[in-house]
Design a protein around this motif. Sequence first.
Motif, PDB file in Angstrom:
ATOM      1  N   SER A  53       0.863  -1.177   0.000  1.00 43.60           N
ATOM      2  CA  SER A  53       0.000   0.000   0.000  1.00 43.60           C
ATOM      3  C   SER A  53       0.900   1.227   0.000  1.00 43.60           C
ATOM      4  O   SER A  53       1.672   1.439   0.933  1.00 43.60           O
ATOM      5  CB  SER A  53      -0.906  -0.006   1.223  1.00 43.60           C
ATOM      6  OG  SER A  53      -1.702   1.152   1.242  1.00 43.60           O
ATOM      7  N   TYR A  65      -2.332   7.585  -5.175  1.00 43.72           N
ATOM      8  CA  TYR A  65      -1.963   6.186  -5.010  1.00 43.72           C
ATOM      9  C   TYR A  65      -1.165   5.777  -6.251  1.00 43.72           C
ATOM     10  O   TYR A  65      -1.740   5.282  -7.215  1.00 43.72           O
ATOM     11  CB  TYR A  65      -3.216   5.328  -4.827  1.00 43.72           C
ATOM     12  CG  TYR A  65      -3.985   5.712  -3.579  1.00 43.72           C
ATOM     13  CD1 TYR A  65      -3.729   5.102  -2.366  1.00 43.72           C
ATOM     14  CD2 TYR A  65      -4.946   6.734  -3.618  1.00 43.72           C
ATOM     15  CE1 TYR A  65      -4.417   5.470  -1.219  1.00 43.72           C
ATOM     16  CE2 TYR A  65      -5.636   7.112  -2.475  1.00 43.72           C
ATOM     17  CZ  TYR A  65      -5.367   6.480  -1.277  1.00 43.72           C
ATOM     18  OH  TYR A  65      -6.043   6.853  -0.149  1.00 43.72           O
ATOM     19  N   SER A  74     -11.534   5.117  -0.387  1.00 42.26           N
ATOM     20  CA  SER A  74     -10.204   5.583   0.011  1.00 42.26           C
ATOM     21  C   SER A  74     -10.160   7.104  -0.022  1.00 42.26           C
ATOM     22  O   SER A  74     -10.672   7.723  -0.956  1.00 42.26           O
ATOM     23  CB  SER A  74      -9.138   5.041  -0.938  1.00 42.26           C
ATOM     24  OG  SER A  74      -9.034   3.652  -0.837  1.00 42.26           O
TER      25      SER A  74
END
Length: 140
Positions: A53, A65, A74
Amino acid sequence: MKQLILFVLILGMSISCHKADQDATPADPLYQTWKLVEIQNSKGTWESVSYESVLELRADGDILYPKSEPGCCSPIRFERQDETLKITETYGGGDCIYVDCAAPSAYKIVSVTASELVLDMVYGISVPVSYSSMKYIPIR
């Protein structure tokens, strides 16, 4: 003589440009790319994560991300208020319309240094959930 002056001028410019690149490090270590390495369990012990992650916290309030698309719910935007990152937007693309989100309302910064970031997830208004602390290391 003209060649010598031109050489000195070019050398001086190249040295000054190189020094400017080195001085461009961020003043606040929070704003960089982080990799999740451990999560604190309900007993208070740290456990290594078995998945990758990675997130990038940016000074403009974006959470990126870089290694994957964000998962449903998220956090993707925040407002920094001292040691709290108030979540202002969560990801809702793709099939996320079918997901009932229980996303954190904020992250509380427990500690941040150039080599480590520890965050607590906050649900609701201001109740930290201590068993969901996350430890990150920077990706350089």
